[in-house]
Structures are given as structure tokens and as C-alpha cells.
Scaffold this motif. Structure first.
Motif, mmCIF file in Angstrom:
data_model
loop_
_atom_site.group_PDB
_atom_site.id
_atom_site.type_symbol
_atom_site.label_atom_id
_atom_site.label_comp_id
_atom_site.label_asym_id
_atom_site.label_seq_id
_atom_site.Cartn_x
_atom_site.Cartn_y
_atom_site.Cartn_z
ATOM 1 N N UNK A 1 7.316 5.703 3.801
ATOM 2 C CA UNK A 1 8.361 4.855 4.359
ATOM 3 C C UNK A 1 7.811 3.444 4.560
ATOM 4 N N UNK A 2 8.199 2.514 3.713
ATOM 5 C CA UNK A 2 7.667 1.146 3.757
ATOM 6 C C UNK A 2 8.129 0.391 5.000
ATOM 7 N N UNK B 1 -4.211 1.418 -3.244
ATOM 8 C CA UNK B 1 -5.083 1.802 -2.136
ATOM 9 C C UNK B 1 -6.315 2.577 -2.626
ATOM 10 N N UNK B 2 -6.378 2.876 -3.899
ATOM 11 C CA UNK B 2 -7.527 3.601 -4.445
ATOM 12 C C UNK B 2 -7.364 5.101 -4.304
ATOM 13 N N UNK C 1 0.829 -1.208 0.000
ATOM 14 C CA UNK C 1 0.000 0.000 0.000
ATOM 15 C C UNK C 1 0.866 1.264 0.000
ATOM 16 N N UNK C 2 2.062 1.194 0.593
ATOM 17 C CA UNK C 2 2.947 2.357 0.665
ATOM 18 C C UNK C 2 3.746 2.570 -0.608
ATOM 19 N N UNK C 3 3.874 1.539 -1.444
ATOM 20 C CA UNK C 3 4.797 1.634 -2.581
ATOM 21 C C UNK C 3 4.166 1.388 -3.945
ATOM 22 N N UNK C 4 2.909 0.965 -3.998
ATOM 23 C CA UNK C 4 2.252 0.714 -5.288
ATOM 24 C C UNK C 4 1.165 1.759 -5.529
#
Length: 174
Positions: free
Chosen positions: A38-39, A29-30, A22-25
């Protein structure tokens, strides 16, 4: 879609892989994508309290024994004695539109009301997110109104819709 078995459970270490996605794609998350994050922050938070803090938390949403997403809550305050929670949800794309979200949010409300002396749980959504508006209404929430220019997203300030469910509102049949 009621034939899908839904359950909520605490976060476990393997779930952090979904958080990092969710943090990097972008787009996963819409509408709530707010840029890269920060993953590794997820692992640090998990090590602190397993995402079950006094002021906020997360539970994983399982549908038919598969990881489908997560629900979250954060404490807020109106006035001196008006403590409440604001909840949120994110489902992986393959689980959206299957009647899982509204039930997971209703289950989270039942959990929070059972374990906290709050009178109010609220949720916000985007005016263009018609599916989430329907989900919140099915989960027993009522629209309170528009919160103007409350969120900076995609380069501009945008309005939001605020919903609430009170302790004595009728709970939906799950």
C-alpha cells in the motif's frame, strides 16, 4: 569514499515519494522486495508520528546533500529485560557501493545508543548479500550466526545471517 559527507535527518513529507517508489518498483529495494504494498500507508504513518515512534522509526540518509536512502529501527525483546533494536538500511541504487551504508548504520547505532538504554543493536542480512555483510562488519557488528528459514522471499523460505553490536563494543572511526 570517506570524502562523501553523510548525515541522518528526520523524515519530511517530500521523502514519502521515495518510500512510495520502494513499495511500487520491483527490484528497487534489492533482495528485500516482498511484493507490492500500500503506497499510501507511508503518508498515514508520517501523519501519525513522522516516523519517530517509541517502538520504531526511520531517518533519512543524505550523502553530499542528496537523498540517498533511509535507515530504520524496530524494538525487540529477549526475556524480561532484554530490550534491543534491530536496524535496517535501504539505499537508492546509485548510492550503493560507495561506503555510505556502513557509515549510516554506524551513525544510527551511535544515535540509538545515545538516546536509549539498550545494550544491543542487531541487524540481519541475506547470506548472498556480501556487500551488506562487509558493511555491517565495518559498522562494528559481529556475526552471531545463521537464522534458519527465517524469511519467506521469492516463493521460498530462506536463511538469514544475524549480526549484533553491543553498547560496549568499540565504535568504528567515521
Amino acid at each position: 569514499m570517506a570524502d562523501v559527507a553523510i548525515r541522518l535527518r528526520p523524515v519530511t513529507e517530500p521523502d514519502l515519494a521515495m518510500f512510495r517508489r520502494f513499495a511500487t518498483e520491483p527490484g528497487l529495494i534489492g533482495l528485500d522486495w516482498a511484493g507490492f504494498r500500500d503506497a499510501q500507508s507511508y503518508a498515514r504513518r508520517f501523519a501519525t508520528d513522522g516516523y519517530l515512534g517509541a517502538e520504531d522509526g526511520r531517518l533519512m540518509v543524505w550523502a553530499d546533500e542528496e537523498l540517498a536512502g533511509l535507515v530504520s529501527w524496530i524494538a525487540g525483546q529477549y526475556g524480561v529485560a532484554g530490550r534491543h533494536f534491530e536496524i535496517g538500511i535501504v539505499l537508492l541504487p546509485e548510492w550503493r557501493g560507495r561506503g555510505i551504508g556502513w557509515r549510516a548504520q554506524a551513525m544510527l547505532c551511535d544515535y540509538l545508543f545515545a538516546h536509549n538504554p539498550v545494550q544491543r543493536i542487531q541487524a540481519a542480512t541475506h547470506p548472498e548479500n556480501l556487500a551488506e555483510q562487509r558493511a555491517l562488519e565495518k559498522a562494528g557488528f559481529q556475526l552471531e550466526g545463521v537464522v534458519r528459514a527465517c524469511e519467506f522471499r521469492a516463493g521460498q523460505w530462506r536463511d538469514g545471517y544475524l549480526y549484533s553490536r553491543l553498547r560496549d563494543d568499540p565504535a568504528p572511526a567515521l
